[in-house]
Write an enzyme that holds these catalytic residues in place. Structure first.
Site, PDB file in Angstrom:
ATOM      1  N   GLY A 220      44.897 -29.015 -36.519  1.00 35.13           N
ATOM      2  CA  GLY A 220      44.207 -30.138 -37.160  1.00 35.13           C
ATOM      3  C   GLY A 220      44.790 -30.397 -38.526  1.00 35.13           C
ATOM      4  N   ASN A 221      44.130 -31.230 -39.297  1.00 33.39           N
ATOM      5  CA  ASN A 221      44.581 -31.455 -40.675  1.00 33.39           C
ATOM      6  C   ASN A 221      43.375 -31.738 -41.560  1.00 33.39           C
ATOM      7  OD1 ASN A 221      44.160 -34.481 -40.960  1.00 33.39           O
ATOM      8  ND2 ASN A 221      45.457 -34.397 -39.140  1.00 33.39           N
TER       9      ASN A 221
END
Ligand code: C5P
Length: 409
Positions: A220-221
């Site tokens: 993810g980020n």
């Protein structure tokens, strides 16, 4: 010197609250208190139905003003005629707005005090619907809502959840504090911008994507989704029909926005294209560039000292949208860069064939992904505009001003 009210406050606003005849009318009592706490001067008008649920006396006590209940009350008319009352208001708020009231408002009826006031005013109107979920989802109600939205009416809610009859679904009146917050942000949009996107459809992507490695892990980020949500809210306040395709974030849905929750880049692509045709696409999501070639069924075990992940490129949603331009008037992308912001942003503007790209520098203190504020620069062929550090909600409004400007250029 008097201090100016904080942005989003209702300080000094003359608010005419029109209460419709539904069980949620009891929540309108709390609403009056909250509106007054936010600084508004509140007068109340009630439909006949509303008086079956709550007494005018309760509203009178809470608003500190006489309550209007009928067009045919000569004493009340003598004190302040209904046309005068419609002109007095800086904004009319209809809460709860029943299915019947929405139908009458959308068709321009003036067969009671509340509908007459709404027809006679030039002030902006906000409605907060509340009804049984089947009535809300009925095509007739949805058509009425679409008509009102096109006319620049602000729609708040309804929320999904338990309903009075013991059923559950979309139809609950938004909570008083949500209504007050939405009114506050509407007050921040100058009336000159209020209906400028009426009749247009805007699709916004926001937040991160999560690419699953196995049932418990993902790539993810740190995107918070705040900027995209603020942009969607700003477009909705200007009267657009807005679809917000949101990656995994815990943010409240802006009022008047249709939200589609997704997880991965592939799901985001599907939801974005599913929302078309549209007039404007704003790609504010931080879409993962790579996704695991395979997402395995069982948890990956730690066996060796190192682990190599086999990743493949995700579809570039924005570039694909820009390439298929059919019917789109404007395609806007975002670029989060850590260095050489202008150079990389202009490169992406060309490479992805965008109409505009909005770039910000991430990794600096006080701005970027998780912050509530930011600074950014928008680039388009032949121009650029700087937006200095400000809350994201304010930046979103300034950016929407520019988007409307570029669309009409
Ligand atoms: O190429 P980069 O990821 O920096 O570009 C950022 C812009 O492209 C953002 O507007 C983002 O939403 C969009 N994008 C996309 N699909 C991808 C990667 C980025 O729509 N797979």
């Amino acid at each position: 010197m008097t201090a100016s009210p904080p942005p989003g406050s209702l300080q000094g606003q003359r608010l005419l609250l029109c209460v419709g005849g539904g069980i949620a009318a009891y929540k309108a009592l709390e609403l009056v208190r909250r509106l007054r706490d936010a600084g508004a001067v509140v007068q109340v008008a009630m439909t006949e139905g509303a008086q079956q649920f709550v007494t005018p006396l309760s509203f009178q006590a809470l608003s500190g003003q006489p309550v209007r209940t009928s067009l045919w009350d000569s004493a009340a008319e003598a004190a302040m005629g209904h046309i005068e009352l419609a002109r007095w208001a800086d904004r009319i708020l209809v809460a709860p707005a029943t299915a019947d009231l929405l139908a009458r408002l959308s068709h321009g009826f003036a067969n009671d005090l509340v509908t007459t006031l709404c027809l006679a005013t030039t002030a902006p109107i906000t409605v907060a619907p509340a009804m049984n979920h089947r009535m809300w989802l009925h095509p007739a109600t949805q058509a009425n809502i679409a008509t009102l939205r096109e006319r620049g009416v602000q729609i708040i809610g309804p929320e999904d959840g338990p309903l009075a009859e013991g059923e559950s679904g979309p139809g609950r009146l938004s909570e008083p504090e949500q209504i007050v917050a939405a009114l506050g942000s509407a007050a921040a949009v100058p009336p000159t911008h209020a209906g400028e996107l009426a009749g247009l459809k805007v699709v916004v992507s926001a937040g991160p994507t999560y690419e699953d490695l196995d049932p418990v892990r993902y790539l993810g980020n740190r995107s918070s989704g705040k900027m995209g949500f603020a942009v969607a809210a700003s477009a909705a306040r200007r009267g657009a029909e807005v679809v917000l395709v949101a990656g995994p974030v815990q943010l409240p849905t802006p009022s008047g926005v249709k939200r589609i929750d997704v997880r991965s880049a592939a799901q985001m692509r599907e939801a974005v294209f599913g929302a078309f045709p549209a007039d404007i696409y704003i790609g504010a999501a931080a879409v993962a560039d790579y996704s695991p070639r395979v997402s395995v069924q069982n948890k990956i075990k730690k066996t060796g000292e190192t682990l190599t992940l086999d990743l493949v490129r995700t579809p570039d949603i924005l570039a694909e949208v820009a390439a298929q331009t059919q019917g789109l008037k404007l395609v806007v992308g975002f670029a989060a860069e850590t260095e050489n912001v202008a150079h990389y942003a202009r490169g992406k503007l060309q490479a992805k064939r965008l109409d505009m790209i909005v770039a910000n520098q991430v990794g600096i203190a006080g701005g970027g992904f998780e912050s509530d504020q930011n600074a950014m620069t928008a680039y388009w062929n032949g121009g650029e505009r700087d937006f200095s550090t400000a809350p994201k909600t304010q930046l979103a409004d300034a950016l929407m001003d520019l988007i409307v400007e570029r669309m009409n250029a």
